[in-house]
Design a protein around this motif. Structure first.
Motif, PDB file in Angstrom:
ATOM      1  N   VAL A  61       0.845  -1.187   0.000  1.00 37.42           N
ATOM      2  CA  VAL A  61       0.000   0.000   0.000  1.00 37.42           C
ATOM      3  C   VAL A  61       0.886   1.245   0.000  1.00 37.42           C
ATOM      4  O   VAL A  61       1.787   1.373   0.827  1.00 37.42           O
ATOM      5  CB  VAL A  61      -0.941   0.014   1.230  1.00 37.42           C
ATOM      6  CG1 VAL A  61      -1.763   1.296   1.273  1.00 37.42           C
ATOM      7  CG2 VAL A  61      -1.852  -1.204   1.207  1.00 37.42           C
ATOM      8  N   ILE A  62       0.614   2.133  -0.940  1.00 41.38           N
ATOM      9  CA  ILE A  62       1.313   3.415  -1.013  1.00 41.38           C
ATOM     10  C   ILE A  62       0.305   4.494  -0.632  1.00 41.38           C
ATOM     11  O   ILE A  62      -0.725   4.645  -1.284  1.00 41.38           O
ATOM     12  CB  ILE A  62       1.886   3.669  -2.409  1.00 41.38           C
ATOM     13  CG1 ILE A  62       2.893   2.568  -2.760  1.00 41.38           C
ATOM     14  CG2 ILE A  62       2.544   5.054  -2.471  1.00 41.38           C
ATOM     15  CD1 ILE A  62       3.361   2.591  -4.195  1.00 41.38           C
ATOM     16  N   ILE A  63       0.620   5.207   0.454  1.00 39.67           N
ATOM     17  CA  ILE A  63      -0.249   6.268   0.955  1.00 39.67           C
ATOM     18  C   ILE A  63       0.415   7.596   0.624  1.00 39.67           C
ATOM     19  O   ILE A  63       1.564   7.835   1.019  1.00 39.67           O
ATOM     20  CB  ILE A  63      -0.473   6.136   2.474  1.00 39.67           C
ATOM     21  CG1 ILE A  63      -1.101   4.772   2.798  1.00 39.67           C
ATOM     22  CG2 ILE A  63      -1.349   7.280   2.987  1.00 39.67           C
ATOM     23  CD1 ILE A  63      -1.165   4.442   4.270  1.00 39.67           C
ATOM     24  N   GLU A  64      -0.287   8.431  -0.107  1.00 35.10           N
ATOM     25  CA  GLU A  64       0.265   9.712  -0.544  1.00 35.10           C
ATOM     26  C   GLU A  64      -0.408  10.864   0.179  1.00 35.10           C
ATOM     27  O   GLU A  64      -1.626  10.994   0.151  1.00 35.10           O
ATOM     28  CB  GLU A  64       0.083   9.868  -2.045  1.00 35.10           C
ATOM     29  CG  GLU A  64       0.702  11.131  -2.592  1.00 35.10           C
ATOM     30  CD  GLU A  64       0.547  11.223  -4.097  1.00 35.10           C
ATOM     31  OE1 GLU A  64      -0.212  12.099  -4.544  1.00 35.10           O
ATOM     32  OE2 GLU A  64       1.164  10.407  -4.813  1.00 35.10           O
ATOM     33  N   LEU A  65       0.402  11.672   0.834  1.00 36.55           N
ATOM     34  CA  LEU A  65      -0.065  12.898   1.476  1.00 36.55           C
ATOM     35  C   LEU A  65       0.167  14.051   0.507  1.00 36.55           C
ATOM     36  O   LEU A  65       1.301  14.319   0.124  1.00 36.55           O
ATOM     37  CB  LEU A  65       0.707  13.149   2.776  1.00 36.55           C
ATOM     38  CG  LEU A  65       0.554  14.541   3.399  1.00 36.55           C
ATOM     39  CD1 LEU A  65      -0.879  14.789   3.826  1.00 36.55           C
ATOM     40  CD2 LEU A  65       1.509  14.705   4.557  1.00 36.55           C
ATOM     41  N   ASN A  66      -0.909  14.689   0.096  1.00 37.04           N
ATOM     42  CA  ASN A  66      -0.828  15.875  -0.758  1.00 37.04           C
ATOM     43  C   ASN A  66      -1.127  17.090   0.108  1.00 37.04           C
ATOM     44  O   ASN A  66      -2.186  17.163   0.718  1.00 37.04           O
ATOM     45  CB  ASN A  66      -1.844  15.788  -1.903  1.00 37.04           C
ATOM     46  CG  ASN A  66      -1.473  14.720  -2.899  1.00 37.04           C
ATOM     47  OD1 ASN A  66      -0.621  14.948  -3.737  1.00 37.04           O
ATOM     48  ND2 ASN A  66      -2.084  13.551  -2.787  1.00 37.04           N
ATOM     49  N   ALA A  67      -0.192  18.020   0.139  1.00 41.04           N
ATOM     50  CA  ALA A  67      -0.347  19.201   0.991  1.00 41.04           C
ATOM     51  C   ALA A  67      -0.352  20.474   0.153  1.00 41.04           C
ATOM     52  O   ALA A  67       0.350  20.571  -0.856  1.00 41.04           O
ATOM     53  CB  ALA A  67       0.791  19.264   2.005  1.00 41.04           C
ATOM     54  N   GLU A  68      -1.155  21.409   0.593  1.00 35.93           N
ATOM     55  CA  GLU A  68      -1.097  22.770   0.054  1.00 35.93           C
ATOM     56  C   GLU A  68       0.101  23.424   0.725  1.00 35.93           C
ATOM     57  O   GLU A  68      -0.033  24.183   1.700  1.00 35.93           O
ATOM     58  CB  GLU A  68      -2.398  23.518   0.352  1.00 35.93           C
ATOM     59  CG  GLU A  68      -3.622  22.937  -0.318  1.00 35.93           C
ATOM     60  CD  GLU A  68      -3.619  23.172  -1.831  1.00 35.93           C
ATOM     61  OE1 GLU A  68      -2.966  24.126  -2.308  1.00 35.93           O
ATOM     62  OE2 GLU A  68      -4.261  22.377  -2.528  1.00 35.93           O
ATOM     63  N   ALA A  69       1.279  23.088   0.219  1.00 34.61           N
ATOM     64  CA  ALA A  69       2.528  23.405   0.907  1.00 34.61           C
ATOM     65  C   ALA A  69       2.754  24.904   1.078  1.00 34.61           C
ATOM     66  O   ALA A  69       3.147  25.357   2.161  1.00 34.61           O
ATOM     67  CB  ALA A  69       3.710  22.770   0.161  1.00 34.61           C
ATOM     68  N   LYS A  70       2.532  25.664   0.043  1.00 29.80           N
ATOM     69  CA  LYS A  70       2.778  27.109   0.117  1.00 29.80           C
ATOM     70  C   LYS A  70       1.900  27.744   1.193  1.00 29.80           C
ATOM     71  O   LYS A  70       2.353  28.556   1.999  1.00 29.80           O
ATOM     72  CB  LYS A  70       2.531  27.757  -1.238  1.00 29.80           C
ATOM     73  CG  LYS A  70       2.881  29.221  -1.291  1.00 29.80           C
ATOM     74  CD  LYS A  70       2.728  29.766  -2.703  1.00 29.80           C
ATOM     75  CE  LYS A  70       3.141  31.226  -2.761  1.00 29.80           C
ATOM     76  NZ  LYS A  70       3.032  31.752  -4.126  1.00 29.80           N
ATOM     77  N   LYS A  71       0.625  27.340   1.214  1.00 33.97           N
ATOM     78  CA  LYS A  71      -0.310  27.893   2.189  1.00 33.97           C
ATOM     79  C   LYS A  71       0.075  27.478   3.617  1.00 33.97           C
ATOM     80  O   LYS A  71       0.121  28.312   4.524  1.00 33.97           O
ATOM     81  CB  LYS A  71      -1.731  27.445   1.863  1.00 33.97           C
ATOM     82  CG  LYS A  71      -2.788  28.168   2.681  1.00 33.97           C
ATOM     83  CD  LYS A  71      -4.191  27.727   2.297  1.00 33.97           C
ATOM     84  CE  LYS A  71      -4.579  28.306   0.953  1.00 33.97           C
ATOM     85  NZ  LYS A  71      -5.985  28.025   0.620  1.00 33.97           N
ATOM     86  N   LEU A  72       0.361  26.196   3.824  1.00 31.43           N
ATOM     87  CA  LEU A  72       0.741  25.727   5.155  1.00 31.43           C
ATOM     88  C   LEU A  72       2.038  26.374   5.627  1.00 31.43           C
ATOM     89  O   LEU A  72       2.157  26.772   6.788  1.00 31.43           O
ATOM     90  CB  LEU A  72       0.905  24.206   5.166  1.00 31.43           C
ATOM     91  CG  LEU A  72      -0.350  23.389   5.383  1.00 31.43           C
ATOM     92  CD1 LEU A  72      -0.058  21.901   5.210  1.00 31.43           C
ATOM     93  CD2 LEU A  72      -0.944  23.648   6.748  1.00 31.43           C
ATOM     94  N   TYR A  73       2.992  26.476   4.725  1.00 27.12           N
ATOM     95  CA  TYR A  73       4.293  27.043   5.085  1.00 27.12           C
ATOM     96  C   TYR A  73       4.157  28.488   5.549  1.00 27.12           C
ATOM     97  O   TYR A  73       4.898  28.945   6.416  1.00 27.12           O
ATOM     98  CB  TYR A  73       5.250  26.940   3.896  1.00 27.12           C
ATOM     99  CG  TYR A  73       6.703  27.116   4.267  1.00 27.12           C
ATOM    100  CD1 TYR A  73       7.466  26.030   4.668  1.00 27.12           C
ATOM    101  CD2 TYR A  73       7.306  28.363   4.207  1.00 27.12           C
ATOM    102  CE1 TYR A  73       8.802  26.177   5.004  1.00 27.12           C
ATOM    103  CE2 TYR A  73       8.642  28.527   4.547  1.00 27.12           C
ATOM    104  CZ  TYR A  73       9.383  27.428   4.939  1.00 27.12           C
ATOM    105  OH  TYR A  73      10.704  27.584   5.281  1.00 27.12           O
ATOM    106  N   SER A  74       3.190  29.189   4.981  1.00 30.50           N
ATOM    107  CA  SER A  74       3.017  30.606   5.331  1.00 30.50           C
ATOM    108  C   SER A  74       2.351  30.806   6.691  1.00 30.50           C
ATOM    109  O   SER A  74       2.390  31.894   7.248  1.00 30.50           O
ATOM    110  CB  SER A  74       2.193  31.325   4.258  1.00 30.50           C
ATOM    111  OG  SER A  74       0.840  30.903   4.313  1.00 30.50           O
TER     112      SER A  74
END
Length: 150
Positions: free
Chosen positions: A5-18
């Motif tokens: 099983v491959i579990i992928e976390l997709n993040a709104e990185a720019k928004k979270l980082y800010s």
């Protein structure tokens, strides 16, 4: 059928980082999970996302973002014991499974070959970091679920 099983976390990185020390609700809102075995959340909330994993098989967590200049690194997977369940079991051989490190780290673990895990659910923590241009990581977490299958 391949039961890795491959579990992928997709993040709104720019928004979270800010965000500076965002509440967990904000982190959850800016993240999404998917896997290659029809994992799903019955209500769309990340904390209710369930990945079906298989005894004695590998699970791999990877991070991703569509935001240019940012990367998502999976730092560790941590078992959260349920003090209200005397039959609660850790799905893995250690309570904390560390990642490969760096700005694009992944975590790989093998589910225990323990039939008591079949039909069990486990809440666990995914600790992850977001890097801007490979530097200065900011750390976050989410708490989805695993479900044991033969």
């Amino acid at each position: 059928m391949d039961k890795i099983v491959i579990i992928e976390l997709n993040a709104e990185a720019k928004k979270l980082y800010s965000l500076n020390e965002p509440p967990q609700k904000s982190v959850d809102k800016e993240c999404a999970l998917r896997d290659n075995h029809n994992g799903k959340s019955p209500n769309g909330k990340i904390e209710d996302f369930i990945s079906n994993v298989h005894l004695n098989k590998r699970v791999i967590w990877v991070g991703d973002t569509k935001d240019e200049g940012y990367t998502v690194s999976i730092d560790s997977i941590v078992y959260l014991p349920n003090p209200n369940d005397p039959d609660d079991l850790d799905f893995f051989h250690t309570k904390t499974v560390s990642g490969t490190g760096g700005s694009t780290g992944i975590v790989t673990a093998i589910v225990k070959n323990d039939e008591r895990l079949i039909n069990k659910q486990d809440i666990y923590t995914v600790n992850f970091s977001i890097y801007e241009n490979g530097l200065a990581p900011k750390c976050f977490r989410i708490d989805p679920k695993l479900a044991g299958n033969p």
